[in-house]
Design a protein around this motif. Structure first.
Motif, short mmCIF file in Angstrom:
data_model
loop_
_atom_site.label_atom_id
_atom_site.label_comp_id
_atom_site.label_asym_id
_atom_site.label_seq_id
_atom_site.Cartn_x
_atom_site.Cartn_y
_atom_site.Cartn_z
N GLY A 1 0.84 -1.19 0.00
CA GLY A 1 0.00 0.00 0.00
C GLY A 1 0.87 1.24 0.00
O GLY A 1 2.09 1.17 -0.05
N PHE A 2 0.22 2.39 0.03
CA PHE A 2 0.96 3.64 0.08
C PHE A 2 1.16 4.03 1.53
O PHE A 2 0.42 3.62 2.41
CB PHE A 2 0.18 4.73 -0.65
CG PHE A 2 -0.16 4.36 -2.05
CD1 PHE A 2 0.81 4.41 -3.04
CD2 PHE A 2 -1.43 3.92 -2.38
CE1 PHE A 2 0.51 4.05 -4.34
CE2 PHE A 2 -1.73 3.56 -3.68
CZ PHE A 2 -0.76 3.62 -4.66
N GLN A 3 2.19 4.79 1.79
CA GLN A 3 2.42 5.26 3.15
C GLN A 3 1.36 6.32 3.46
O GLN A 3 1.02 7.14 2.63
CB GLN A 3 3.80 5.91 3.25
CG GLN A 3 4.92 4.97 2.91
CD GLN A 3 5.27 4.04 4.06
OE1 GLN A 3 5.64 4.49 5.12
NE2 GLN A 3 5.12 2.77 3.85
N GLY A 4 0.84 6.29 4.65
CA GLY A 4 -0.11 7.33 4.99
C GLY A 4 -0.92 6.95 6.20
O GLY A 4 -0.70 5.91 6.81
N SER A 5 -1.87 7.80 6.53
CA SER A 5 -2.60 7.63 7.77
C SER A 5 -3.48 6.38 7.69
O SER A 5 -4.00 6.02 6.65
CB SER A 5 -3.48 8.85 8.01
OG SER A 5 -4.44 8.94 6.99
N ARG A 6 -3.61 5.72 8.80
CA ARG A 6 -4.48 4.56 8.90
C ARG A 6 -5.68 4.98 9.71
O ARG A 6 -5.63 5.92 10.49
CB ARG A 6 -3.73 3.41 9.57
CG ARG A 6 -2.45 3.04 8.82
CD ARG A 6 -1.77 1.83 9.40
NE ARG A 6 -2.53 0.61 9.15
CZ ARG A 6 -2.51 -0.06 8.01
NH1 ARG A 6 -1.78 0.37 6.99
NH2 ARG A 6 -3.21 -1.17 7.86
N ARG A 7 -6.80 4.30 9.48
CA ARG A 7 -7.96 4.64 10.29
C ARG A 7 -8.88 3.44 10.45
O ARG A 7 -8.80 2.48 9.69
CB ARG A 7 -8.72 5.81 9.68
CG ARG A 7 -9.41 5.45 8.39
CD ARG A 7 -10.29 6.63 7.97
NE ARG A 7 -10.85 6.41 6.65
CZ ARG A 7 -11.32 7.38 5.89
NH1 ARG A 7 -11.26 8.63 6.29
NH2 ARG A 7 -11.85 7.11 4.72
#
Ligand SMILES: *[C@@H]1O[C@H](CO)[C@@H](O)[C@H](O)[C@H]1NC(C)=O
Ligand SMILES: *[C@@H]1O[C@H](CO)[C@@H](O)[C@H](O)[C@H]1NC(C)=O
Ligand SMILES: *[C@@H]1O[C@H](CO)[C@@H](O)[C@H](O)[C@H]1NC(C)=O
Ligand SMILES: *[C@@H]1O[C@H](CO)[C@@H](O)[C@H](O)[C@H]1NC(C)=O
Length: 389
Positions: free
Chosen positions: A219-225
């Motif tokens: 996946g791409f790096q970034g915020s998880r929720r």
């Protein structure tokens, strides 16, 4: 779809307990419709991630009931609807199963007859399209209401074998497309999630061409929720005033054949629209599907993907039973996302006005834009009542 097509399905003769007394419209009792909103366990999504989840033994209204509507969507931790261009609800299915109440806790001792799916009355082979409710994100804009006095009967104790209980599961798939450059491609056509090679996410740099850290897991790096699946069910207690409808899901990729004595329905579920279509005219897919036991059409709609033009179900004599057309979004808010398929038209014929005869061969004709697309679906949902009030 793996879990569904591998399912072991046992067929039972269906005892439809039809109300013995006819009831007059003038004495119409007030239907006490109850509505509850349930929320699934939450699960974590990160940019670019795909979640394929099965939730067994979901919360579901208890007892002998008639379901009047079933709506579902994705929400965030605050309970707000999540727009499709962020996290896309790729599919959801609500599937009924019967389970041995005293079944061993040791999975090694489970026998196939201890838990099995109870499919709808649809014609597809085996466990294919066996769910009662289930679409994509267009559920938000597609009515699931069933007009009075009709309802989908569930939990009938005379149809549950002694020692078993009726339960429901969800199979859902969700794709987080935040940060994706071609969101439409990601959700519509290239999600071969069942057969991903080990090195599918074989990248060393992110979309900004920065090296990825060593703990990168795809996946791409970034915020998880955290995301949850929220569903709202309306129902009535079953009594003589409810009239049962049978649920059929028809597939325009059904390759019907016969083994000499029996009709074999061979539904493909998905379909690829080839690359070199013939220009402007839509891609048409047709199937002629025999319906063993007919009834009055009470509800009709289709499940198709973005790119759908329209879909029509015809009777054997060519009469139109129902045409469903898409609604595409124009805005930014959840449920109206620009360019996304956000709802399907539902047919509610005047009860009694459209009858499908026993053994009638229905023609299902679906049209997509003539553009390459894999995994396209062409399913038609109909509810039939064998009796009228
Ligand atoms: C349920 O499973 C248990 C344990 O295997 C078994 O003893 C029992 O007979 C099963 N019940 C039914 C109704 O098959
Ligand atoms: C993944 O990376 C390895 C090492 O660089 C390479 O040999 C392999 O071909 C790559 N696989 C794909 C699908 O790009
Ligand atoms: C056709 O299929 C039915 C149901 O599976 C089976 O009972 C029957 O024996 C089959 N007939 C032939 C000729 O294979
Ligand atoms: C479905 O779409 C086709 C192609 O645009 C059109 O010719 C046809 O009239 C439509 N059918 C219905 C029932 O709307």
């Amino acid at each position: 779809m793996k879990i569904i097509s591998n399912a072991k399905i046992f067929s039972f003769s269906i005892l439809l307990l039809l109300p013995s007394t006819s009831y007059s419209l003038y004495e119409k009792p007030k239907n006490h419709i109850k509505t509850t909103t349930f929320v699934s366990k939450s699960f974590e999504m990160g940019l670019g991630s795909i979640a394929a989840k099965t939730f067994e033994d979901i919360k579901f209204p208890k007892g002998h009931i008639g379901i009047k509507s079933f709506d579902a969507e994705l929400v965030n931790q605050e309970g707000n609807s999540i727009p499709s261009y962020e996290t896309y609800l790729y599919h959801w299915f609500a599937i009924k199963y019967h389970k041995n109440i005293t079944m061993s806790l040791n999975p090694k001792l489970h026998r196939p007859e201890d838990a099995f799916f109870k499919r709808n009355e649809g014609t597809c082979n085996g466990g294919i399209l066996s769910h009662y409710w289930g679409f994509r994100v267009e559920s938000r804009g597609t009515s699931s209401n069933i007009l009075d006095p009709f309802a989908i009967e569930q939990g009938n104790p005379t149809k549950i074998k002694k020692g078993y209980e009726e339960k429901w599961l969800f199979n859902i798939m969700v794709i987080d497309t935040r940060g994706a450059q071609d969101k439409k491609c990601c959700i519509e056509c290239r999600c071969d999630h069942m057969n991903l090679p080990k090195d599918f996410y074989n990248v060393t740099r992110d979309i900004h061409n920065q090296p990825l850290t060593t703990n990168y897991k795809g996946g791409f790096q970034g915020s998880r929720r955290m995301v949850s699946f929220r569903y709202k069910i309306s129902w009535v207690d079953w009594n003589k005033h409810q009239v049962p409808v049978k649920v059929y899901i028809l597939d325009s990729t059904n390759r019907i054949r016969s083994n000499g004595s029996k009709i074999i329905h061979d539904c493909q579920v998905e379909y690829t629209i080839p690359e070199n279509g013939d220009g402007d005219s839509p891609h048409v897919q047709k199937a002629n599907i025999p319906i063993e036991k007919g009834g009055y059409l009470i509800y009709g709609t289709a499940h198709m993907h973005s790119g759908i033009v329209n879909v029509t179900l015809y009777g054997q004599d060519g009469r139109t039973l129902c045409t469903s057309t898409p609604k595409y979004g124009r805005g930014n808010e959840a449920g109206n996302e620009k360019g996304y398929l956000i709802g399907m038209f539902v047919c509610y014929p005047q009860p009694g006005s459209i009858k499908i005869h026993d053994g009638e061969i229905l023609a299902l004709e679906s049209r997509y834009k003539n553009e390459f697309c894999s995994g396209a679906m062409r399913h038609f949902y109909i509810y039939l009542a064998e009796e009228l009030p």
